[in-house]
Design a protein around this motif. Structure first.
Motif, PDB file in Angstrom:
ATOM      1  N   SER A 166       0.849  -1.183   0.000  1.00 33.43           N
ATOM      2  CA  SER A 166       0.000   0.000   0.000  1.00 33.43           C
ATOM      3  C   SER A 166       0.887   1.235   0.000  1.00 33.43           C
ATOM      4  O   SER A 166       1.532   1.535   1.004  1.00 33.43           O
ATOM      5  CB  SER A 166      -0.920  -0.002   1.226  1.00 33.43           C
ATOM      6  OG  SER A 166      -1.607   1.224   1.332  1.00 33.43           O
ATOM      7  N   THR A 167       0.908   1.947  -1.118  1.00 29.27           N
ATOM      8  CA  THR A 167       1.759   3.137  -1.212  1.00 29.27           C
ATOM      9  C   THR A 167       1.401   4.180  -0.162  1.00 29.27           C
ATOM     10  O   THR A 167       2.293   4.693   0.526  1.00 29.27           O
ATOM     11  CB  THR A 167       1.677   3.736  -2.628  1.00 29.27           C
ATOM     12  OG1 THR A 167       2.019   2.730  -3.580  1.00 29.27           O
ATOM     13  CG2 THR A 167       2.630   4.911  -2.778  1.00 29.27           C
ATOM     14  N   PRO A 168       0.121   4.520   0.041  1.00 22.92           N
ATOM     15  CA  PRO A 168      -0.205   5.495   1.090  1.00 22.92           C
ATOM     16  C   PRO A 168       0.210   5.018   2.475  1.00 22.92           C
ATOM     17  O   PRO A 168       0.742   5.780   3.279  1.00 22.92           O
ATOM     18  CB  PRO A 168      -1.726   5.636   0.983  1.00 22.92           C
ATOM     19  CG  PRO A 168      -2.049   5.245  -0.414  1.00 22.92           C
ATOM     20  CD  PRO A 168      -1.072   4.157  -0.750  1.00 22.92           C
ATOM     21  N   ARG A 169      -0.028   3.717   2.764  1.00 24.16           N
ATOM     22  CA  ARG A 169       0.351   3.206   4.082  1.00 24.16           C
ATOM     23  C   ARG A 169       1.863   3.222   4.259  1.00 24.16           C
ATOM     24  O   ARG A 169       2.372   3.573   5.325  1.00 24.16           O
ATOM     25  CB  ARG A 169      -0.178   1.789   4.285  1.00 24.16           C
ATOM     26  CG  ARG A 169       0.233   1.175   5.632  1.00 24.16           C
ATOM     27  CD  ARG A 169      -0.245  -0.245   5.777  1.00 24.16           C
ATOM     28  NE  ARG A 169      -1.676  -0.317   5.911  1.00 24.16           N
ATOM     29  CZ  ARG A 169      -2.333  -0.107   7.051  1.00 24.16           C
ATOM     30  NH1 ARG A 169      -1.650   0.228   8.144  1.00 24.16           N
ATOM     31  NH2 ARG A 169      -3.635  -0.198   7.095  1.00 24.16           N
ATOM     32  N   LEU A 170       2.591   2.832   3.199  1.00 26.30           N
ATOM     33  CA  LEU A 170       4.043   2.793   3.295  1.00 26.30           C
ATOM     34  C   LEU A 170       4.610   4.192   3.507  1.00 26.30           C
ATOM     35  O   LEU A 170       5.528   4.390   4.311  1.00 26.30           O
ATOM     36  CB  LEU A 170       4.631   2.172   2.025  1.00 26.30           C
ATOM     37  CG  LEU A 170       6.144   1.954   2.005  1.00 26.30           C
ATOM     38  CD1 LEU A 170       6.589   1.103   3.181  1.00 26.30           C
ATOM     39  CD2 LEU A 170       6.576   1.322   0.702  1.00 26.30           C
ATOM     40  N   MET A 171       4.049   5.184   2.812  1.00 28.44           N
ATOM     41  CA  MET A 171       4.528   6.550   2.981  1.00 28.44           C
ATOM     42  C   MET A 171       4.276   7.051   4.397  1.00 28.44           C
ATOM     43  O   MET A 171       5.143   7.659   5.022  1.00 28.44           O
ATOM     44  CB  MET A 171       3.857   7.472   1.961  1.00 28.44           C
ATOM     45  CG  MET A 171       4.305   7.240   0.536  1.00 28.44           C
ATOM     46  SD  MET A 171       3.517   8.352  -0.649  1.00 28.44           S
ATOM     47  CE  MET A 171       4.240   9.910  -0.153  1.00 28.44           C
ATOM     48  N   SER A 172       3.086   6.772   4.926  1.00 31.28           N
ATOM     49  CA  SER A 172       2.792   7.209   6.296  1.00 31.28           C
ATOM     50  C   SER A 172       3.659   6.462   7.296  1.00 31.28           C
ATOM     51  O   SER A 172       4.111   7.023   8.299  1.00 31.28           O
ATOM     52  CB  SER A 172       1.303   7.011   6.618  1.00 31.28           C
ATOM     53  OG  SER A 172       0.963   5.641   6.589  1.00 31.28           O
ATOM     54  N   ALA A 173       3.934   5.178   6.997  1.00 32.05           N
ATOM     55  CA  ALA A 173       4.781   4.394   7.890  1.00 32.05           C
ATOM     56  C   ALA A 173       6.203   4.938   7.914  1.00 32.05           C
ATOM     57  O   ALA A 173       6.843   4.989   8.969  1.00 32.05           O
ATOM     58  CB  ALA A 173       4.791   2.924   7.453  1.00 32.05           C
ATOM     59  N   LEU A 174       6.691   5.346   6.741  1.00 32.76           N
ATOM     60  CA  LEU A 174       8.045   5.891   6.688  1.00 32.76           C
ATOM     61  C   LEU A 174       8.137   7.200   7.463  1.00 32.76           C
ATOM     62  O   LEU A 174       9.154   7.492   8.091  1.00 32.76           O
ATOM     63  CB  LEU A 174       8.462   6.099   5.229  1.00 32.76           C
ATOM     64  CG  LEU A 174       8.705   4.811   4.432  1.00 32.76           C
ATOM     65  CD1 LEU A 174       8.929   5.133   2.964  1.00 32.76           C
ATOM     66  CD2 LEU A 174       9.880   4.044   4.995  1.00 32.76           C
ATOM     67  N   VAL A 175       7.070   8.003   7.423  1.00 37.68           N
ATOM     68  CA  VAL A 175       7.044   9.234   8.218  1.00 37.68           C
ATOM     69  C   VAL A 175       7.066   8.883   9.697  1.00 37.68           C
ATOM     70  O   VAL A 175       7.821   9.455  10.488  1.00 37.68           O
ATOM     71  CB  VAL A 175       5.803  10.072   7.869  1.00 37.68           C
ATOM     72  CG1 VAL A 175       5.664  11.243   8.850  1.00 37.68           C
ATOM     73  CG2 VAL A 175       5.901  10.600   6.450  1.00 37.68           C
ATOM     74  N   GLU A 176       6.216   7.924  10.090  1.00 37.48           N
ATOM     75  CA  GLU A 176       6.179   7.506  11.498  1.00 37.48           C
ATOM     76  C   GLU A 176       7.534   6.972  11.939  1.00 37.48           C
ATOM     77  O   GLU A 176       8.014   7.274  13.027  1.00 37.48           O
ATOM     78  CB  GLU A 176       5.115   6.428  11.698  1.00 37.48           C
ATOM     79  CG  GLU A 176       3.687   6.910  11.563  1.00 37.48           C
ATOM     80  CD  GLU A 176       2.721   5.769  11.797  1.00 37.48           C
ATOM     81  OE1 GLU A 176       2.927   4.995  12.755  1.00 37.48           O
ATOM     82  OE2 GLU A 176       1.772   5.638  11.018  1.00 37.48           O
ATOM     83  N   GLU A 177       8.153   6.162  11.073  1.00 42.09           N
ATOM     84  CA  GLU A 177       9.437   5.549  11.408  1.00 42.09           C
ATOM     85  C   GLU A 177      10.501   6.617  11.634  1.00 42.09           C
ATOM     86  O   GLU A 177      11.390   6.467  12.477  1.00 42.09           O
ATOM     87  CB  GLU A 177       9.858   4.605  10.276  1.00 42.09           C
ATOM     88  CG  GLU A 177      11.067   3.745  10.576  1.00 42.09           C
ATOM     89  CD  GLU A 177      12.359   4.439  10.217  1.00 42.09           C
ATOM     90  OE1 GLU A 177      13.390   4.127  10.834  1.00 42.09           O
ATOM     91  OE2 GLU A 177      12.338   5.304   9.338  1.00 42.09           O
ATOM     92  N   ALA A 178      10.385   7.730  10.890  1.00 45.21           N
ATOM     93  CA  ALA A 178      11.388   8.783  10.987  1.00 45.21           C
ATOM     94  C   ALA A 178      11.287   9.568  12.286  1.00 45.21           C
ATOM     95  O   ALA A 178      12.262  10.153  12.742  1.00 45.21           O
ATOM     96  CB  ALA A 178      11.264   9.737   9.796  1.00 45.21           C
ATOM     97  N   VAL A 179      10.087   9.596  12.874  1.00 38.54           N
ATOM     98  CA  VAL A 179       9.894  10.435  14.064  1.00 38.54           C
ATOM     99  C   VAL A 179       9.606   9.636  15.327  1.00 38.54           C
ATOM    100  O   VAL A 179       9.533  10.201  16.407  1.00 38.54           O
ATOM    101  CB  VAL A 179       8.745  11.448  13.834  1.00 38.54           C
ATOM    102  CG1 VAL A 179       9.063  12.348  12.657  1.00 38.54           C
ATOM    103  CG2 VAL A 179       7.413  10.742  13.612  1.00 38.54           C
ATOM    104  N   SER A 180       9.443   8.322  15.207  1.00 39.46           N
ATOM    105  CA  SER A 180       9.011   7.515  16.342  1.00 39.46           C
ATOM    106  C   SER A 180      10.158   6.680  16.897  1.00 39.46           C
ATOM    107  O   SER A 180      10.870   6.015  16.155  1.00 39.46           O
ATOM    108  CB  SER A 180       7.864   6.574  15.937  1.00 39.46           C
ATOM    109  OG  SER A 180       6.769   7.323  15.451  1.00 39.46           O
ATOM    110  N   VAL A 181      10.321   6.726  18.205  1.00 41.06           N
ATOM    111  CA  VAL A 181      11.249   5.849  18.917  1.00 41.06           C
ATOM    112  C   VAL A 181      10.429   5.124  19.973  1.00 41.06           C
ATOM    113  O   VAL A 181       9.709   5.750  20.747  1.00 41.06           O
ATOM    114  CB  VAL A 181      12.398   6.638  19.575  1.00 41.06           C
ATOM    115  CG1 VAL A 181      13.251   5.706  20.435  1.00 41.06           C
ATOM    116  CG2 VAL A 181      13.253   7.326  18.527  1.00 41.06           C
ATOM    117  N   GLY A 182      10.519   3.800  19.976  1.00 39.70           N
ATOM    118  CA  GLY A 182       9.780   3.026  20.963  1.00 39.70           C
ATOM    119  C   GLY A 182       8.372   2.673  20.546  1.00 39.70           C
ATOM    120  O   GLY A 182       7.644   2.028  21.300  1.00 39.70           O
TER     121      GLY A 182
END
Length: 221
Positions: free
Chosen positions: A118-134
């Motif tokens: 899912s391109t939209p899900r993957l893009m949102s996941a990459l944003v989350e991954e960039a700012v999320s720790v834990g």
């Protein structure tokens, strides 16, 4: 490996280019004459045809393909291509692009899909991954086995920091597949010690994600 890609738009051409660079044989199929741009991917085979029609897929010799990628911008087309590839031609691996997240639930083994991207899900996941720790971030869903590729960046004060991989009691139906540390990709061994800031990639059953996140976040403030 022979790969057929339905959809010769920007996404399909980009995938084809990567696969060709890695030494694979690629066929691009599209029914729109404007999408047939041989000069953009000259090393690929091209076929002007409707990938939803059996006669077109016969011409594409789909039975010879190891992988089929349904990469059009139309979810209905991607589902039909996936189903035909799996049921009519027995293609071992079918990957399908999900354009509308609301349709993601359809992209499963019932429609012949092995991996849904899912391109939209993957893009949102990459944003989350960039700012999320834990926090556990879902990157991709695998249709077979109801499993997901998930990522978590281990906090510096997480309880598991300093623990050997082999000393952790991981939840069932969960596998640690990669540790990314300082720009390096590590294949985890039992003696590897977890460090704060490690990016941990798991393949995990969806029902185990909450348990996995609790384990990895334990002790972090």
């Amino acid at each position: 490996m022979r790969v057929a890609i339905a959809g010769a738009g920007a996404v399909g051409r980009s995938i084809a280019g990567e696969l060709l660079e890695n030494g694979h044989e690629v066929l691009l199929v599209d029914k729109n004459p404007n999408s047939i741009s041989v000069e953009r991917v000259p090393m690929a085979e091209w076929l002007l045809a409707d990938a939803c029609e059996i006669t077109s897929l016969d011409e594409a010799a789909l039975q010879r393909c190891h992988v089929v990628i349904a990469a059009t911008g139309d979810d209905k087309v991607n589902l039909v291509v996936s189903l035909l590839a799996k049921t009519e031609y027995g293609v071992p691996r079918v990957v399908a692009r999900v354009n509308n997240p609301k349709n993601e639930w359809l992209f499963n083994e019932s429609w012949g899909v092995d991996v849904a991207v899912s391109t939209p899900r993957l893009m949102s996941a990459l944003v989350e991954e960039a700012v999320s720790v834990g926090d556990l971030v879902r990157l991709m869903r695998f249709s077979q086995g109801n499993a997901n590729l998930v990522e978590l960046t281990l906090a510096e004060d997480a309880q598991l920091v300093g623990t050997q991989v082999g000393g952790v009691t991981w939840p069932g139906d969960t596998a640690l597949v990669t540790i990314i540390r300082g720009g390096r990709v590590l294949v985890p061994g039992r003696d590897d010690v977890l460090q704060g800031g490690d990016e941990l990639l798991f393949v995990a059953a969806q029902e185990r994600e909450e348990e996995l996140e609790a384990l990895l976040s334990a002790g972090a403030r």
